[in-house]
Design an enzyme around this catalytic site. Structure first.
Site, PDB file in Angstrom:
ATOM      1  N   ASP A  35       0.830  -1.220   0.000  1.00  0.00           N
ATOM      2  CA  ASP A  35       0.000   0.000   0.000  1.00  0.00           C
ATOM      3  C   ASP A  35       0.861   1.266   0.000  1.00  0.00           C
ATOM      4  OD1 ASP A  35       1.081  -0.066   2.493  1.00  0.00           O
ATOM      5  OD2 ASP A  35      -0.826  -0.063   3.585  1.00  0.00           O
ATOM      6  N   HIS A 127      19.760  25.702  -2.204  1.00  0.00           N
ATOM      7  CA  HIS A 127      19.220  26.945  -2.747  1.00  0.00           C
ATOM      8  C   HIS A 127      18.850  27.903  -1.599  1.00  0.00           C
ATOM      9  CE1 HIS A 127      17.773  28.612  -6.566  1.00  0.00           C
ATOM     10  NE2 HIS A 127      16.887  29.256  -5.820  1.00  0.00           N
ATOM     11  N   LYS A 191      17.094  36.705 -15.695  1.00  0.00           N
ATOM     12  CA  LYS A 191      16.067  35.686 -15.990  1.00  0.00           C
ATOM     13  C   LYS A 191      14.792  35.931 -15.191  1.00  0.00           C
ATOM     14  CE  LYS A 191      15.646  31.395 -13.900  1.00  0.00           C
ATOM     15  NZ  LYS A 191      16.139  30.096 -13.434  1.00  0.00           N
ATOM     16  N   ARG A 193      11.275  33.717 -14.166  1.00  0.00           N
ATOM     17  CA  ARG A 193      10.557  32.440 -14.295  1.00  0.00           C
ATOM     18  C   ARG A 193       9.076  32.723 -14.480  1.00  0.00           C
ATOM     19  NH1 ARG A 193      11.330  27.239 -14.053  1.00  0.00           N
ATOM     20  NH2 ARG A 193      13.521  27.360 -13.452  1.00  0.00           N
ATOM     21  N   ASP A 217      25.290  26.545 -13.236  1.00  0.00           N
ATOM     22  CA  ASP A 217      24.094  26.716 -12.393  1.00  0.00           C
ATOM     23  C   ASP A 217      24.145  25.730 -11.219  1.00  0.00           C
ATOM     24  OD1 ASP A 217      21.726  27.815 -11.559  1.00  0.00           O
ATOM     25  OD2 ASP A 217      20.554  27.234 -13.311  1.00  0.00           O
TER      26      ASP A 217
HETATM   27  C1  R5P Z   1      16.649  28.456  -9.996  1.00  0.00           C
HETATM   28  O1  R5P Z   1      16.649  29.443  -9.315  1.00  0.00           O
HETATM   29  C2  R5P Z   1      17.760  27.471  -9.985  1.00  0.00           C
HETATM   30  O2  R5P Z   1      18.982  28.083  -9.708  1.00  0.00           O
HETATM   31  C3  R5P Z   1      17.851  26.736 -11.298  1.00  0.00           C
HETATM   32  O3  R5P Z   1      18.170  27.646 -12.325  1.00  0.00           O
HETATM   33  C4  R5P Z   1      16.538  26.082 -11.591  1.00  0.00           C
HETATM   34  O4  R5P Z   1      16.096  25.356 -10.502  1.00  0.00           O
HETATM   35  C5  R5P Z   1      16.663  25.169 -12.776  1.00  0.00           C
HETATM   36  O5  R5P Z   1      15.434  24.612 -13.030  1.00  0.00           O
HETATM   37  P1  R5P Z   1      15.023  24.241 -14.509  1.00  0.00           P
HETATM   38  O6  R5P Z   1      16.090  23.336 -15.051  1.00  0.00           O
HETATM   39  O7  R5P Z   1      13.703  23.551 -14.363  1.00  0.00           O
HETATM   40  O8  R5P Z   1      14.916  25.520 -15.269  1.00  0.00           O
END
Ligand code: R5P
Length: 291
Positions: A35, A127, A191, A193, A217
């Site tokens: 389960d 992060h 950038k 999002r 990154d």
């Molecule tokens: C965002 O602030 C992080 O530093 C990465 O750039 C992010 O998590 C990357 O995610 P994805 O590959 O989905 O764009």
């Protein structure tokens, strides 16, 4: 001292055996009932100092539950100090309520880990861009991996036609660390999002025309950020592009998306198992423990 590995760190067991000679290394027994409930068993009575290793990729909820069960059980079985090595710590990106009513997953996760009895967490490039979270009774060490990637790029040291770029302003710290190690210039892209798999890039603060780029990154998840960054850099007439990230989650066909762009190289650490995991985090974590 003993080392106990949880499911998300199983791919690192041979690396631990090689690098942590003389230490007792065991796997925690865990499986799921039909389960989908978790069964977990600590294989032996804990020593005074326990190193619990987990990496929270793939199924972060399961990894988190497993870590909480393991730490709490260890504390019940013996009077031990638990240091958790969690190279990839999930849930750190939600560090505030962006919309009213949202759970602040970063803090909740750390509070749960602290509640479970973990005394110290050693993680890598978590992060924590809004600042180091403060959780009473929990020590947190966030190692930076950027400089460890330098060995892959030694041949470009000091070259004026190479530059290290962060695909957003948060990534600039890592890009700049690597750039300093390699005596290269650095910069970042602006950038925004727009959604889980949608980002928009606006401008860059250095000239990349005619230059080779090392794109650095912390995480590649869906790949949206690096994919858009590569397209953006090519529009700006950058030449070869090398992609470097600490944690390569590569979800949502990120590998195929990246391969289609024909970059020069892709390098990540092995915090998360993936085909580009060329940097071993185990000796780095053990060095932090003085081992
Ligand atoms: C965002 O602030 C992080 O530093 C990465 O750039 C992010 O998590 C990357 O995610 P994805 O590959 O989905 O764009």
């Amino acid at each position: 001292m003993s080392v106990l590995l949880l499911s998300g760190a199983r791919h690192l067991i041979e690396n631990f055996r090689k690098s942590a000679k003389g230490l007792e290394i065991q796997e925690v027994e865990s499986r799921y009932f039909p389960d989908n409930e978790l069964y977990l068993r600590i294989p032996s009575k804990p020593k005074e100092d326990v190193i619990l290793v987990q990496s929270m990729h793939g199924e972060p909820d399961k990894r988190l539950t497993e870590t909480v069960f393991a730490a709490k059980t260890l504390k019940e079985l013996g009077d031990c100090r638990i240091t958790a090595l969690i190279p990839y710590l999930a849930y750190t990106r939600q560090d505030k309520r962006y919309k009213e009513g949202e759970a602040i997953s970063q803090i909740l996760t750390l509070e749960l880990l602290s509640f479970s009895g973990i005394d110290k967490i050693i993680t890598i490039d978590a992060h924590f861009h809004a600042g180091m979270p403060k959780i009473k009774g929990l020590e947190i060490k966030n190692l930076k991996l950027a400089s460890h990637f330098k060995s892959f790029f030694e041949k470009f040291r000091g070259r004026e036609d190479y530059v290290v770029i962060g695909p957003d302003d948060d990534a600039f710290e890592l890009a700049n660390l690597l750039a300093k190690e390699l005596e290269l210039g650095s910069g970042f892209i602006d950038k925004k999002r727009l959604g889980d798999e949608k980002v928009e890039l606006f401008s860059i603060n250095v000239e990349v025309k005619g230059k080779h780029v090392i794109l650095m990154d912390d995480i590649i998840s869906t790949g949206s950020t690096v994919v858009e960054a590569i397209k953006f850099l090519r529009k700006k007439e950058a030449k070869e592009i090398h992609v470097v990230a600490t944690h390569g989650l590569f979800v949502s066909n990120a590998i195929d998306k990246l391969k289609a762009l024909d970059v020069q190289s892709i390098i990540t650490s092995n915090s998360v198992p993936n085909p580009f995991a060329f940097l071993d985090v185990v000796p780095i974590l053990l060095e932090e423990l003085g081992l």
